[in-house]
Design an enzyme around this catalytic site. Structure first.
Site, PDB file in Angstrom:
ATOM      1  N   SER A   1       0.835  -1.198   0.000  1.00 17.88           N
ATOM      2  CA  SER A   1       0.000   0.000   0.000  1.00 17.88           C
ATOM      3  C   SER A   1       0.868   1.245   0.000  1.00 17.88           C
ATOM      4  O   SER A   1       1.979   1.243   0.540  1.00 17.88           O
ATOM      5  CB  SER A   1      -0.852  -0.024   1.266  1.00 17.88           C
ATOM      6  OG  SER A   1      -1.427   1.234   1.494  1.00 17.88           O
TER       7      SER A   1
ATOM      8  N   TYR B   1      -1.767  -0.974  10.980  1.00 18.03           N
ATOM      9  CA  TYR B   1      -2.020  -1.549   9.649  1.00 18.03           C
ATOM     10  C   TYR B   1      -0.834  -1.278   8.721  1.00 18.03           C
ATOM     11  O   TYR B   1      -0.291  -2.180   8.083  1.00 18.03           O
ATOM     12  CB  TYR B   1      -3.318  -0.973   9.048  1.00 18.03           C
ATOM     13  CG  TYR B   1      -3.451  -1.257   7.563  1.00 18.03           C
ATOM     14  CD1 TYR B   1      -3.694  -2.539   7.107  1.00 18.03           C
ATOM     15  CD2 TYR B   1      -3.309  -0.219   6.624  1.00 18.03           C
ATOM     16  CE1 TYR B   1      -3.804  -2.799   5.742  1.00 18.03           C
ATOM     17  CE2 TYR B   1      -3.424  -0.472   5.267  1.00 18.03           C
ATOM     18  CZ  TYR B   1      -3.658  -1.767   4.828  1.00 18.03           C
ATOM     19  OH  TYR B   1      -3.754  -2.022   3.477  1.00 18.03           O
TER      20      TYR B   1
ATOM     21  N   LYS C   1       2.254  -3.793   6.698  1.00 16.89           N
ATOM     22  CA  LYS C   1       2.703  -3.792   5.295  1.00 16.89           C
ATOM     23  C   LYS C   1       4.216  -3.545   5.208  1.00 16.89           C
ATOM     24  O   LYS C   1       4.927  -4.178   4.424  1.00 16.89           O
ATOM     25  CB  LYS C   1       1.950  -2.725   4.488  1.00 16.89           C
ATOM     26  CG  LYS C   1       0.457  -2.971   4.365  1.00 16.89           C
ATOM     27  CD  LYS C   1       0.143  -4.224   3.539  1.00 16.89           C
ATOM     28  CE  LYS C   1      -1.345  -4.472   3.411  1.00 16.89           C
ATOM     29  NZ  LYS C   1      -1.684  -5.784   2.872  1.00 16.89           N
TER      30      LYS C   1
HETATM   31  P1  NAD Z   1     -11.061  -7.164   1.300  1.00 22.33           P
HETATM   32  O1  NAD Z   1     -11.290  -7.181   2.770  1.00 22.33           O
HETATM   33  O2  NAD Z   1     -12.215  -6.900   0.406  1.00 22.33           O
HETATM   34  O3  NAD Z   1     -10.390  -8.544   0.846  1.00 22.33           O
HETATM   35  C1  NAD Z   1      -9.530  -9.274   1.675  1.00 22.33           C
HETATM   36  C2  NAD Z   1     -10.024 -10.713   1.685  1.00 22.33           C
HETATM   37  O4  NAD Z   1      -9.153 -11.493   2.502  1.00 22.33           O
HETATM   38  C3  NAD Z   1     -11.434 -10.871   2.251  1.00 22.33           C
HETATM   39  O5  NAD Z   1     -12.213 -11.617   1.331  1.00 22.33           O
HETATM   40  C4  NAD Z   1     -11.235 -11.622   3.557  1.00 22.33           C
HETATM   41  O6  NAD Z   1     -12.325 -12.490   3.844  1.00 22.33           O
HETATM   42  C5  NAD Z   1      -9.937 -12.365   3.305  1.00 22.33           C
HETATM   43  N1  NAD Z   1      -9.129 -12.662   4.487  1.00 22.33           N
HETATM   44  C6  NAD Z   1      -8.763 -11.814   5.484  1.00 22.33           C
HETATM   45  N2  NAD Z   1      -7.989 -12.460   6.364  1.00 22.33           N
HETATM   46  C7  NAD Z   1      -7.844 -13.728   5.915  1.00 22.33           C
HETATM   47  C8  NAD Z   1      -7.143 -14.873   6.390  1.00 22.33           C
HETATM   48  N3  NAD Z   1      -6.449 -14.828   7.535  1.00 22.33           N
HETATM   49  N4  NAD Z   1      -7.201 -16.002   5.677  1.00 22.33           N
HETATM   50  C9  NAD Z   1      -7.920 -16.068   4.523  1.00 22.33           C
HETATM   51  N5  NAD Z   1      -8.612 -15.032   4.024  1.00 22.33           N
HETATM   52  C10 NAD Z   1      -8.562 -13.872   4.717  1.00 22.33           C
HETATM   53  O7  NAD Z   1      -9.887  -6.115   1.030  1.00 22.33           O
HETATM   54  P2  NAD Z   1      -9.338  -5.522  -0.347  1.00 22.33           P
HETATM   55  O8  NAD Z   1      -9.702  -4.090  -0.388  1.00 22.33           O
HETATM   56  O9  NAD Z   1      -9.680  -6.406  -1.471  1.00 22.33           O
HETATM   57  O10 NAD Z   1      -7.781  -5.578  -0.049  1.00 22.33           O
HETATM   58  C11 NAD Z   1      -6.964  -6.660  -0.472  1.00 22.33           C
HETATM   59  C12 NAD Z   1      -5.538  -6.408  -0.026  1.00 22.33           C
HETATM   60  O11 NAD Z   1      -5.102  -5.160  -0.561  1.00 22.33           O
HETATM   61  C13 NAD Z   1      -5.353  -6.314   1.490  1.00 22.33           C
HETATM   62  O12 NAD Z   1      -4.142  -6.944   1.827  1.00 22.33           O
HETATM   63  C14 NAD Z   1      -5.265  -4.833   1.740  1.00 22.33           C
HETATM   64  O13 NAD Z   1      -4.509  -4.527   2.881  1.00 22.33           O
HETATM   65  C15 NAD Z   1      -4.566  -4.351   0.469  1.00 22.33           C
HETATM   66  N6  NAD Z   1      -4.831  -2.923   0.155  1.00 22.33           N
HETATM   67  C16 NAD Z   1      -6.124  -2.514   0.023  1.00 22.33           C
HETATM   68  C17 NAD Z   1      -6.384  -1.165  -0.240  1.00 22.33           C
HETATM   69  C18 NAD Z   1      -7.804  -0.667  -0.346  1.00 22.33           C
HETATM   70  O14 NAD Z   1      -8.007   0.552  -0.230  1.00 22.33           O
HETATM   71  N7  NAD Z   1      -8.813  -1.503  -0.599  1.00 22.33           N
HETATM   72  C19 NAD Z   1      -5.310  -0.264  -0.371  1.00 22.33           C
HETATM   73  C20 NAD Z   1      -4.010  -0.736  -0.252  1.00 22.33           C
HETATM   74  C21 NAD Z   1      -3.787  -2.084   0.022  1.00 22.33           C
END
Ligand code: NAD
Ligand code: UDP
Length: 335
Positions: free
Chosen positions: A126, A150, A154
């Site tokens: 991120s 958080y 990362k």
């Molecule tokens: P999201 O919550 O929609 O998707 C994450 C998925 O991981 C979910 O379906 C959840 O059920 C699953 N999950 C969580 N912990 C788990 C575990 N221990 N075992 C198995 N499954 C698990 O989030 P997203 O927005 O799709 O984000 C995906 C990744 O991108 C994350 O790592 C997040 O930190 C990173 N990210 C997201 C953003 C954003 O703004 N959406 C920005 C930067 C980075």
């Protein structure tokens, strides 16, 4: 037979869109998700969009025995690792959950990959790893820091993957530093489905447009930005999804490497500009009030996109109107 791509967190927001793009690119996809923040019905929508249903295992990345059995039973060529917790405020309240889920979970995944001899990984990092930016646009060699648990997960994971790739040749790792993912698949069948009150701007704005919430609180109008509100690099989730496919291809086609790369558009928009764009897409009034700054927020943030273009041959092509149009199509189908 083509080797499969294991997608952890594949039923989540970014993961589901990436599954669609992987299938379109001819990959076979196996999703591992514990459904803590998503639903299994997302798989039906992916199938409806792409004509193929990803394999699915409901389980946790912290479950080493499960991971070992997955790598044993399936011919996995690479892992795209989205699974994790992502709410900044919650991470301040429950830091141990974040370190357990994100850091310990990823270490367990890396150990299982190492044992199985699978050394290709695309990781969801991120732009939060840049802390309060000292220069704009932000290049990948900008100093790294964390301002909340958080972000710290990362940062630590990027460091752990750096140590791993230096300790053992053969690892191909892409650390993808996302800016602000928004929007939805143009079909309106998959999108962002936050539980409870959305923490992020765009899902909140979408819920105000649909009448679920009364007004947007604009966190601060006294920043050193053109209209005083915070400026971010919003990127369409379909562009982001295509960035993952580009990263995967890059890793497959090149010598082992640890590559940290920004995925953004290189342009910033203010909170007020985003509210206006969403009002245009939805044809609805979006009432807002100016509220105090949110603690920990930065004024402005946008990506230097040159490395992604040079290395991955990838650039974002969708503008904010398309982001808002697609997010609204998805929002309008909810409830
Ligand atoms: P999201 O919550 O929609 O998707 C994450 C998925 O991981 C979910 O379906 C959840 O059920 C699953 N999950 C969580 N912990 C788990 C575990 N221990 N075992 C198995 N499954 C698990 O989030 P997203 O927005 O799709 O984000 C995906 C990744 O991108 C994350 O790592 C997040 O930190 C990173 N990210 C997201 C953003 C954003 O703004 N959406 C920005 C930067 C980075
Ligand atoms: N923001 C806002 N009201 C909200 C949520 C967010 O004004 O209800 C602002 C926030 O201060 C920031 C921008 O919108 O300037 C993007 O915030 P978001 O939480 O979506 O992303 P991040 O802070 O991670 O960049």
């Amino acid at each position: 037979m083509t080797r499969k791509i294991l997608v952890t967190g594949g039923t989540g927001f970014i993961g589901s869109h990436t599954c669609v793009e992987l299938i379109a690119g001819g990959y076979q996809v196996l999703v591992l998700d514990n459904l803590s923040n998503s639903r299994e019905t997302v798989l039906d929508a992916i199938e409806q969009i792409s004509g193929a249903r990803p394999g699915f295992i409901r389980g946790d990345i912290r479950d080493r025995a499960l991971l070992d059995s997955i790598f044993k039973q399936h011919d996995i060529g690479a892992v795209i690792h989205f699974a994790g917790l992502k709410a900044v405020g919650e991470s301040v309240a429950r830091p141990l959950d974040y370190h357990d889920n994100n850091v310990a979970g990823t270490v367990t995944l890396l150990q299982a990959m190492q044992q199985a001899g699978v050394r290709s990984l695309v990781f969801s990092s991120s732009a939060t790893v840049y802390g309060d930016p000292q220069q704009l646009p932000i290049p990948e060699d900008h100093p790294l820091s964390a301002t909340n648990p958080y972000g710290h997960t990362k940062l630590v994971l990027e460091e752990i993957m750096g140590q791993l790739s230096r300790s053992e040749p053969g690892w191909r790792i892409a650390l993808l530093r996302y800016f602000n993912p928004v929007g939805a698949h143009p079909s309106g069948l998959i999108g962002e489905a936050p539980q409870g009150v959305p923490n992020n701007l765009m899902p909140y704005v979408a819920q105000v447009a649909s009448g679920q919430r009364e007004r947007v609180q604009v966190f601060g109008q006294d920043y050193d930005t053109p209209d005083g509100t915070g400026v971010r690099d919003y990127i369409h989730v379909m562009d982001l999804a295509q960035g993952h496919v580009a990263a995967l291809r890059y890793l497959q086609d090149n010598e082992p490497e640890l590559l940290a790369v920004n995925l953004g558009t290189g342009r910033g928009y203010s909170v007020l500009e985003m509210i206006q764009a969403f009002a245009r897409s939805s044809g609805r009034d979006i009432p807002y009030t100016i509220a105090p700054r949110r603690p920990g927020d930065i004024a402005a943030c946008w990506a230097d996109t040159r490395l992604a273009r040079e290395k991955l041959g990838w650039t974002a092509v969708r503008d904010i109107q398309e982001m808002c149009d697609d997010a609204w199509r998805w929002q309008a189908r909810q409830s």
